[in-house]
Design a protein around this motif. Structure first.
Motif, PDB file in Angstrom:
ATOM      1  N   ARG A 248      11.896   6.096   0.242  1.00 50.92           N
ATOM      2  CA  ARG A 248      11.328   4.915  -0.138  1.00 50.92           C
ATOM      3  C   ARG A 248      10.122   5.224  -0.752  1.00 50.92           C
ATOM      4  NH1 ARG A 248      11.228   0.318   4.164  1.00 50.92           N
ATOM      5  NH2 ARG A 248      13.420   0.102   3.540  1.00 50.92           N
ATOM      6  N   GLN A 249       9.755   4.598  -1.995  1.00 45.28           N
ATOM      7  CA  GLN A 249       8.457   4.922  -2.945  1.00 45.28           C
ATOM      8  C   GLN A 249       8.137   6.540  -2.835  1.00 45.28           C
ATOM      9  OE1 GLN A 249       5.711   2.427  -1.131  1.00 45.28           O
ATOM     10  NE2 GLN A 249       6.843   0.519  -1.977  1.00 45.28           N
TER      11      GLN A 249
ATOM     12  N   GLY B  17      15.125  -0.461  -4.875  1.00 51.11           N
ATOM     13  CA  GLY B  17      14.650   0.917  -5.198  1.00 51.11           C
ATOM     14  C   GLY B  17      14.857   1.818  -3.902  1.00 51.11           C
ATOM     15  N   ASP B  18      15.116   1.491  -2.891  1.00 54.59           N
ATOM     16  CA  ASP B  18      15.552   2.393  -1.641  1.00 54.59           C
ATOM     17  C   ASP B  18      16.644   3.032  -2.106  1.00 54.59           C
ATOM     18  OD1 ASP B  18      13.318   1.494  -0.520  1.00 54.59           O
ATOM     19  OD2 ASP B  18      14.360   0.388   1.139  1.00 54.59           O
TER      20      ASP B  18
ATOM     21  N   THR C 151      12.490  10.229  -7.354  1.00 47.96           N
ATOM     22  CA  THR C 151      12.072   9.424  -8.635  1.00 47.96           C
ATOM     23  C   THR C 151      12.817   9.665  -9.878  1.00 47.96           C
ATOM     24  OG1 THR C 151      10.277  11.093  -9.112  1.00 47.96           O
ATOM     25  CG2 THR C 151       9.705   9.055  -7.792  1.00 47.96           C
TER      26      THR C 151
END
Length: 553
Positions: free
Chosen positions: A457-458, A490-491, A524
């Protein structure tokens, strides 16, 4: 010297000894005495006037011959003998040769001879002028600490005022015979001679044993040998024997004979003929060798080779079937799909293609209510049993999930199924199963002894807290618990088998930490799973198959 014992250091002519080592010829004699190099002694012509004439005679004689002249005591009896002449090839027990012997005293050099039958024979021959030739004379020497008994034939003949003594070492020939006998025994071999002129046959004792024939029956003539051969081997052996007797052609043939005890033995015959001036064979010399043990070993080896080949064929067929079954269940090594608002990339990488197919598996389906079911499992072991168990667990889990069975109940029933399967070819299995509700973004998951899911996450990677759950097939009363987490857009979630984190010689925590670092670095990335999986795999040395579900919200 009978019963005497030669020490490791042999007395020299001057009563001194020389340690084993380099002789005067530069050759090292380990473990036996080496005489000290001596000058050629001078014999006093006045004291021994016959010595010079005798030496001239001995110089032309072969073998071991010396001239002994007595030393008399006060009572007129011979108390010692001195060597006053020696043939060039004379060799004593201490390795002294020829002129090195001249000047030596018998009692000083060979002290254990005094008082023996040999000594008495010398004295008697000197007195009576009658040649002495006694029984074989035994002398014990110690070489490298090992007592060895030597035997000599000694002859003493009166000459002038002394004795001409000659000797022959008997045990060298006897030792050679013992060596040959040991070789024949170890090789199960015996010699045979056939005199074709006198029609006589001579066998060594070993041949009777090889052919199982009583010695009292005598040897078998060569032309009658085929009559004792097994019928299937008769024609070939008969032809070889006929060519040997007719043309003198050498024979090297293996055949089977039936002994009186109805035992079948494999026997090798090697023979050659001696011919007369006309080229006709007159004598045959050869040997028999018992090859029964070797043939039995060959037969056992062939049987084992056939068994190994059959086992290898069975394994190949099993692996082929397992691979086909696995391919039918998991048709693609990697694929991408969209289920309930999730992008799911799936990858399967076996450790070796076509060898020991494993029990790693996955499932990703959309349930009737619109939820997504995500499963990754690993059956212990490899081969057809592992694949069959994998199929059983996979389809049973999917079936129960489609009917709405709770996740913990599914695991409990799979555990019961695994425990009560007949003829289990496996031990245990691990499994992780998750259900995603797209309306709320909630992921509920359970696990049975499986590595925890990895959440990215992020750009940060962390493992979800492990819920309670023992691996399938370990106990009859397991406890399974459900854990939940709300996923955000986005996870990324990674469900995987232990082949992705296990490395030989490394604890599992190190593998998990490495996976987290690698996943965070790839988190990413917009690369397909192939690229990410390659990065994960190349980060460590694998020892097992790998199955991965990469889930993106």
């Amino acid at each position: 010297m009978r019963g005497g014992e030669r020490e490791a250091l042999e007395p020299g002519g001057d009563g001194m000894t020389e340690p084993a080592g380099l002789g005067d010829d530069g050759v090292r004699s380990w473990g036996r005495s080496v005489p000290r190099p001596q000058r050629t002694p001078e014999v006093n012509p006045a004291r021994f006037p016959a010595a010079s004439a005798v030496q001239d005679v001995l110089d032309g004689l072969p073998g071991s011959t010396i001239f002994l002249q007595p030393r008399f005591g006060p009572d007129g009896e011979a108390e010692d003998f001195e060597i006053t002449a020696a043939s060039p090839d004379a060799l004593d027990i201490g390795a002294r040769r020829g002129k090195e012997l001249v000047g030596l005293s018998i009692r000083e050099t060979y002290p254990t001879v005094h008082g023996t039958a040999l000594w008495r024979g010398y004295v008697r021959a000197l007195k009576t002028k009658v040649r002495y030739e006694g029984e074989p004379f035994e002398y014990q020497e110690v070489i490298a600490g090992i007592p060895r008994l030597s035997r000599f034939a000694v002859r003493a003949a009166p000459c002038q005022d002394g004795l001409i003594v000659s000797w022959v070492r008997l045990d060298s020939g006897e030792r050679e015979q013992r060596r040959l006998a040991a070789m024949r025994r170890l090789a199960r071999m015996g010699w045979a001679d056939w005199d074709l002129v006198s029609n006589s046959t001579t066998w060594s004792q070993e041949v009777y044993s090889i052919l199982g024939r009583e010695p009292a029956l005598g040897p078998i003539p060569l032309e009658e040998l085929p009559a004792h051969v097994v019928a299937e081997d008769l024609s070939a052996l008969g032809g070889s024997v006929r060519r040997l007797l007719r043309d003198g052609e050498a024979v090297d043939h293996t055949f089977r004979v039936s002994t009186p005890g109805e035992e079948i033995r494999h026997v090798r015959l090697v023979a050659e003929a001696e011919s007369d001036v006309n080229g006709d064979p007159v004598e045959v010399h050869g040997f028999f060798q018992d090859l029964t043990a070797a043939k039995q070993a060959e037969r056992l080896l062939r049987e084992r080779e056939r068994a190994v080949h059959a086992h290898r064929t069975m394994l190949t067929a099993e692996r082929t079937l397992a691979a086909r079954l696995q391919h039918a269940l998991l048709p693609l090594s990697h694929q991408s799909m969209h289920k309930a608002g999730l992008t799911i990339d799936v990858a399967y990488r076996p450790l070796q293609e076509g060898v020991d197919v494993g029990g790693d598996w996955y499932s990703a389906i959309e349930l009737p209510d619109g939820d997504a079911l995500l499963v990754v499992g690993d059956v212990a072991g490899h081969g057809l049993d592992a694949v069959a168990t994998m199929a059983q667990l996979r389809f049973t889990a999917k079936g129960m999930a489609i009917t709405g069975t709770p996740l913990t109940t599914i695991l409990a029933r799979l555990n019961t199924l695994l425990l009560h399967s007949s003829e289990r070819g496996f031990s245990t299995a691990t499994m992780i199963m998750a259900r995603y509700e797209p309306a709320t973004g909630t992921l509920a998951w359970v696990q049975a002894g499986h590595p925890p899911p990895l959440l990215v996450r992020q750009g940060e990677a962390s493992y979800l807290p492990a819920s309670e759950g023992v691996l399938l097939g370990a106990t009859a009363e397991p406890d399974y618990a459900t854990s939940t987490i709300r996923l955000q857009p986005g996870d990324q979630l990674l469900l995987y088998t232990d082949g992705l984190v296990e490395t030989p010689g490394e604890i599992i925590d190190e593998g998990l930490a490495r996976l987290a670092r690698t996943a965070a670095a790839c988190g990413t990335s917009t690369r397909p799973l192939d690229g990410i999986l390659d990065a994960l795999i190349t980060s460590h040395t694998r020892r097992d198959d790998v199955c991965v579900l990469h889930v993106r919200v």
